[in-house]
Design a protein around this motif. Sequence first.
Motif, PDB file in Angstrom:
ATOM      1  N   HIS A 282      -0.191   0.064   3.463  1.00  0.00           N
ATOM      2  CA  HIS A 282       0.594   1.028   4.239  1.00  0.00           C
ATOM      3  C   HIS A 282       1.153   2.145   3.365  1.00  0.00           C
ATOM      4  CE1 HIS A 282       0.298  -1.459   7.775  1.00  0.00           C
ATOM      5  NE2 HIS A 282       0.567  -2.494   7.008  1.00  0.00           N
ATOM      6  N   MET A 283       0.510   2.393   2.244  1.00  0.00           N
ATOM      7  CA  MET A 283       0.935   3.457   1.345  1.00  0.00           C
ATOM      8  C   MET A 283       0.161   4.730   1.698  1.00  0.00           C
ATOM      9  SD  MET A 283       3.160   1.858  -0.335  1.00  0.00           S
ATOM     10  CE  MET A 283       3.635   3.123  -1.465  1.00  0.00           C
ATOM     11  N   PRO A 284       0.710   5.901   1.358  1.00  0.00           N
ATOM     12  CA  PRO A 284      -0.019   7.144   1.619  1.00  0.00           C
ATOM     13  C   PRO A 284      -1.345   7.180   0.856  1.00  0.00           C
ATOM     14  CG  PRO A 284       2.218   7.593   0.832  1.00  0.00           C
ATOM     15  CD  PRO A 284       2.002   6.125   0.732  1.00  0.00           C
ATOM     16  N   PHE A 285      -2.305   7.936   1.359  1.00  0.00           N
ATOM     17  CA  PHE A 285      -3.609   8.074   0.713  1.00  0.00           C
ATOM     18  C   PHE A 285      -3.413   8.471  -0.741  1.00  0.00           C
ATOM     19  CE2 PHE A 285      -7.296  10.485  -0.599  1.00  0.00           C
ATOM     20  CZ  PHE A 285      -8.309   9.622  -0.238  1.00  0.00           C
ATOM     21  N   PRO A 286      -4.060   7.907  -1.689  1.00  0.00           N
ATOM     22  CA  PRO A 286      -5.191   7.005  -1.578  1.00  0.00           C
ATOM     23  C   PRO A 286      -4.805   5.531  -1.490  1.00  0.00           C
ATOM     24  CG  PRO A 286      -4.940   7.633  -3.860  1.00  0.00           C
ATOM     25  CD  PRO A 286      -3.868   8.345  -3.080  1.00  0.00           C
ATOM     26  N   GLY A 287      -3.543   5.193  -1.456  1.00  0.00           N
ATOM     27  CA  GLY A 287      -3.109   3.802  -1.325  1.00  0.00           C
ATOM     28  C   GLY A 287      -3.184   3.002  -2.612  1.00  0.00           C
ATOM     29  N   ILE A 288      -3.611   3.649  -3.679  1.00  0.00           N
ATOM     30  CA  ILE A 288      -3.681   3.011  -4.993  1.00  0.00           C
ATOM     31  C   ILE A 288      -2.873   3.872  -5.957  1.00  0.00           C
ATOM     32  CG2 ILE A 288      -5.184   2.327  -6.906  1.00  0.00           C
ATOM     33  CD1 ILE A 288      -7.401   1.948  -4.833  1.00  0.00           C
ATOM     34  N   GLY A 289      -2.069   3.234  -6.767  1.00  0.00           N
ATOM     35  CA  GLY A 289      -1.258   3.981  -7.722  1.00  0.00           C
ATOM     36  C   GLY A 289      -0.504   3.021  -8.607  1.00  0.00           C
ATOM     37  N   HIS A 290       0.699   3.407  -8.998  1.00  0.00           N
ATOM     38  CA  HIS A 290       1.524   2.496  -9.776  1.00  0.00           C
ATOM     39  C   HIS A 290       2.988   2.706  -9.417  1.00  0.00           C
ATOM     40  CE1 HIS A 290       1.505   6.046 -12.477  1.00  0.00           C
ATOM     41  NE2 HIS A 290       2.696   5.627 -12.852  1.00  0.00           N
ATOM     42  N   VAL A 291       3.773   1.735  -9.803  1.00  0.00           N
ATOM     43  CA  VAL A 291       5.212   1.769  -9.559  1.00  0.00           C
ATOM     44  C   VAL A 291       5.882   2.137 -10.874  1.00  0.00           C
ATOM     45  CG1 VAL A 291       7.212   0.402  -8.843  1.00  0.00           C
ATOM     46  CG2 VAL A 291       4.992  -0.015  -7.792  1.00  0.00           C
ATOM     47  N   ARG A 292       6.784   3.122 -10.820  1.00  0.00           N
ATOM     48  CA  ARG A 292       7.474   3.583 -12.016  1.00  0.00           C
ATOM     49  C   ARG A 292       8.949   3.188 -11.945  1.00  0.00           C
ATOM     50  NH1 ARG A 292       6.568   9.385 -12.261  1.00  0.00           N
ATOM     51  NH2 ARG A 292       8.142   9.485 -10.639  1.00  0.00           N
ATOM     52  N   ASP A 293       9.462   2.624 -13.012  1.00  0.00           N
ATOM     53  CA  ASP A 293      10.876   2.266 -13.118  1.00  0.00           C
ATOM     54  C   ASP A 293      11.676   3.546 -13.276  1.00  0.00           C
ATOM     55  OD1 ASP A 293      13.376   1.254 -13.685  1.00  0.00           O
ATOM     56  OD2 ASP A 293      12.704  -0.066 -15.284  1.00  0.00           O
ATOM     57  N   GLU A 294      12.665   3.750 -12.411  1.00  0.00           N
ATOM     58  CA  GLU A 294      13.509   4.953 -12.496  1.00  0.00           C
ATOM     59  C   GLU A 294      14.977   4.573 -12.631  1.00  0.00           C
ATOM     60  OE1 GLU A 294      12.648   7.870  -9.505  1.00  0.00           O
ATOM     61  OE2 GLU A 294      10.909   8.494 -10.659  1.00  0.00           O
TER      62      GLU A 294
END
Length: 58
Positions: free
Chosen positions: A28-40
């Motif tokens: 259910h993520m925006p296109f492309p649906g693949i990425g990474h999570v960044r600590d902020e």
Amino acid sequence: MDSTQALARRQKIFADPAHAKLRVAGAHMPFPGIGHVRDEGSGYAWVPGEFGPIRNDR
């Protein structure tokens, strides 16, 4: 049902791939649906992967 336990679980779900720098896929993520999570600091940010056409330079 337990909001304290739910919060702890979500924090772990985001922390593990952020610290290990893993790629993440989400249905259910925006296109492309693949990425990474960044600590902020106080939270996490979703960073989508780069998308571009496949080039055939041969």
